[in-house]
Design an enzyme around this catalytic site. Structure first.
Site, PDB file in Angstrom:
ATOM      1  N   ARG A   1     132.974 104.372  22.427  1.00 50.42           N
ATOM      2  CA  ARG A   1     132.306 103.802  23.416  1.00 50.42           C
ATOM      3  C   ARG A   1     133.110 103.225  24.795  1.00 50.42           C
ATOM      4  O   ARG A   1     132.812 103.700  25.785  1.00 50.42           O
ATOM      5  CB  ARG A   1     131.746 102.146  23.062  1.00 50.42           C
ATOM      6  CG  ARG A   1     130.667 102.471  22.029  1.00 50.42           C
ATOM      7  CD  ARG A   1     130.388 101.434  21.341  1.00 50.42           C
ATOM      8  NE  ARG A   1     131.252 100.905  20.511  1.00 50.42           N
ATOM      9  CZ  ARG A   1     131.143 100.525  19.276  1.00 50.42           C
ATOM     10  NH1 ARG A   1     130.044  99.605  18.867  1.00 50.42           N
ATOM     11  NH2 ARG A   1     132.056 100.152  18.306  1.00 50.42           N
TER      12      ARG A   1
ATOM     13  N   HIS B   1     124.262 104.582  17.448  1.00 57.03           N
ATOM     14  CA  HIS B   1     124.485 105.112  16.474  1.00 57.03           C
ATOM     15  C   HIS B   1     123.667 106.550  16.347  1.00 57.03           C
ATOM     16  O   HIS B   1     124.034 107.761  16.033  1.00 57.03           O
ATOM     17  CB  HIS B   1     124.187 104.574  14.971  1.00 57.03           C
ATOM     18  CG  HIS B   1     125.217 103.462  14.843  1.00 57.03           C
ATOM     19  ND1 HIS B   1     124.631 102.073  14.620  1.00 57.03           N
ATOM     20  CD2 HIS B   1     126.364 103.190  14.869  1.00 57.03           C
ATOM     21  CE1 HIS B   1     125.668 101.206  14.511  1.00 57.03           C
ATOM     22  NE2 HIS B   1     126.747 101.682  14.694  1.00 57.03           N
TER      23      HIS B   1
ATOM     24  N   SER C   1     126.443  96.855  16.802  1.00 63.10           N
ATOM     25  CA  SER C   1     125.625  96.126  16.101  1.00 63.10           C
ATOM     26  C   SER C   1     125.654  94.804  15.946  1.00 63.10           C
ATOM     27  O   SER C   1     124.690  93.985  16.035  1.00 63.10           O
ATOM     28  CB  SER C   1     126.015  96.513  14.436  1.00 63.10           C
ATOM     29  OG  SER C   1     125.665  97.902  14.115  1.00 63.10           O
TER      30      SER C   1
ATOM     31  N   LYS D   1     130.720  90.244   3.846  1.00 64.75           N
ATOM     32  CA  LYS D   1     130.492  89.651   3.157  1.00 64.75           C
ATOM     33  C   LYS D   1     129.017  89.040   3.134  1.00 64.75           C
ATOM     34  O   LYS D   1     128.535  88.882   2.243  1.00 64.75           O
ATOM     35  CB  LYS D   1     131.384  88.245   2.946  1.00 64.75           C
ATOM     36  CG  LYS D   1     132.541  88.573   2.315  1.00 64.75           C
ATOM     37  CD  LYS D   1     133.396  87.379   1.705  1.00 64.75           C
ATOM     38  CE  LYS D   1     134.748  87.656   1.041  1.00 64.75           C
ATOM     39  NZ  LYS D   1     135.449  87.906   2.327  1.00 64.75           N
TER      40      LYS D   1
HETATM   41  N1  LIG Z   1     126.787 102.565  21.094  1.00 70.13           N
HETATM   42  C1  LIG Z   1     127.795 103.173  20.424  1.00 70.13           C
HETATM   43  N2  LIG Z   1     127.865 104.394  20.880  1.00 70.13           N
HETATM   44  C2  LIG Z   1     128.950 105.252  20.416  1.00 70.13           C
HETATM   45  N3  LIG Z   1     129.450 105.197  19.142  1.00 70.13           N
HETATM   46  C3  LIG Z   1     129.206 103.971  18.581  1.00 70.13           C
HETATM   47  C4  LIG Z   1     128.210 102.854  19.055  1.00 70.13           C
HETATM   48  N4  LIG Z   1     128.266 101.952  18.318  1.00 70.13           N
HETATM   49  C5  LIG Z   1     128.940 102.264  17.268  1.00 70.13           C
HETATM   50  N5  LIG Z   1     129.575 103.498  17.425  1.00 70.13           N
HETATM   51  C6  LIG Z   1     130.668 103.988  16.452  1.00 70.13           C
HETATM   52  O1  LIG Z   1     129.946 104.228  15.222  1.00 70.13           O
HETATM   53  C7  LIG Z   1     130.908 104.069  13.999  1.00 70.13           C
HETATM   54  C8  LIG Z   1     130.420 103.204  13.162  1.00 70.13           C
HETATM   55  O2  LIG Z   1     130.515 102.068  13.612  1.00 70.13           O
HETATM   56  P1  LIG Z   1     130.023 100.821  13.098  1.00 70.13           P
HETATM   57  O3  LIG Z   1     129.141 100.741  11.926  1.00 70.13           O
HETATM   58  O4  LIG Z   1     131.276  99.631  13.026  1.00 70.13           O
HETATM   59  O5  LIG Z   1     128.997 100.147  14.262  1.00 70.13           O
HETATM   60  P2  LIG Z   1     129.188  98.990  15.428  1.00 70.13           P
HETATM   61  O6  LIG Z   1     128.066  99.005  16.190  1.00 70.13           O
HETATM   62  O7  LIG Z   1     130.596  99.064  15.856  1.00 70.13           O
HETATM   63  O8  LIG Z   1     129.330  97.694  14.384  1.00 70.13           O
HETATM   64  P3  LIG Z   1     130.013  96.428  14.302  1.00 70.13           P
HETATM   65  O9  LIG Z   1     129.450  95.633  15.620  1.00 70.13           O
HETATM   66  O10 LIG Z   1     129.303  95.579  13.176  1.00 70.13           O
HETATM   67  O11 LIG Z   1     131.526  96.779  14.416  1.00 70.13           O
HETATM   68  C9  LIG Z   1     132.251 103.682  14.874  1.00 70.13           C
HETATM   69  O12 LIG Z   1     132.763 105.017  15.015  1.00 70.13           O
HETATM   70  C10 LIG Z   1     131.759 103.301  16.292  1.00 70.13           C
HETATM   71  O13 LIG Z   1     132.661 103.380  17.246  1.00 70.13           O
HETATM   72 MG   LIG Z   2     132.448  98.479  14.942  1.00 67.76          MG
END
Ligand SMILES: Nc1ncnc2c1ncn2[C@@H]1O[C@H](COP(=O)(O)OP(=O)(O)OP(=O)(O)O)[C@@H](O)[C@H]1O
Ligand SMILES: [Mg+2]
Length: 162
Positions: free
Chosen positions: A91, A18, A129, A42
């Site tokens: 990703r 992020h 995450s 939740k």
């Molecule tokens: N490592 C990463 N590199 C690039 N983009 C990312 C990465 N992790 C998350 N994103 C992007 O950030 C945005 C917000 O994602 P989100 O908050 O769902 O994070 P996540 O890591 O995918 O969490 P979860 O595993 O809970 O889904 C989305 O567009 C997701 O594709």
């Molecule tokens: Mg996600």
């Protein structure tokens, strides 16, 4: 015209993937808002307030990065903020199908809003995450995969539970 970009997500917790996308967005757009979705899950690991606090601390030295929360339809939030760009990270191919659906649905709902996709540095492209929480809760190391502050918060959580 200045470009206000919104990077929506749950950020539970904020990862270095992020952070990478936010830093790229901050270089590309006049201003980028990290928009934390309230009540997405939740039982989140961190409350919305904690997630806001973490993101604000990590980006305190980036004057054009703002942290906010939103609820409900993203396009409604975009309209309220008069924002014109949605930033999303890609990703791998696995993200593509869902992201394309969302981008086209958001275009259907708000034709003037453009979704911009960015790739993270390769070393962060496997981080999510969900996986961070899973690895950490099973005792694995997440050093270097999340901001130091997040690592510290995760450790506090573990010591509370022990
Ligand atoms: N490592 C990463 N590199 C690039 N983009 C990312 C990465 N992790 C998350 N994103 C992007 O950030 C945005 C917000 O994602 P989100 O908050 O769902 O994070 P996540 O890591 O995918 O969490 P979860 O595993 O809970 O889904 C989305 O567009 C997701 O594709
Ligand atoms: Mg996600």
């Amino acid at each position: 015209m200045s470009t206000l970009a919104v990077y929506p997500g749950s950020f539970d917790p904020l990862t270095n993937g992020h952070v990478d996308i936010i830093e790229r967005g901050a270089r590309l757009f006049d201003r980028i808002v990290v928009a934390i979705l309230v009540n997405a899950e939740k039982s989140p690991m961190f409350t919305t307030g904690e997630r806001v606090e973490i993101a604000r601390a990590v980006f305190h030295d980036h004057p054009n990065v703002e942290v906010d929360t939103f609820d409900g339809l993203l396009v409604n939030y975009m309209e309220r903020r008069r924002a014109n760009v949605i930033v999303r990270g890609l990703r791998a191919v696995s993200d593509f199908e869902y992201e394309m659906q969302m981008a086209l649905m958001n275009r259907e709902l708000a034709g003037t809003v453009e979704t911009v996709f960015m790739m993270p540095a390769a070393q962060y492209s496997f981080i999510s995450s969900r996986l961070i929480k899973e690895v950490f809760s099973l005792g694995g190391k997440v050093h270097g995969l999340v901001p130091d502050l997040v690592e510290q918060k995760l450790q506090e959580r573990r010591s509370v539970r022990l």
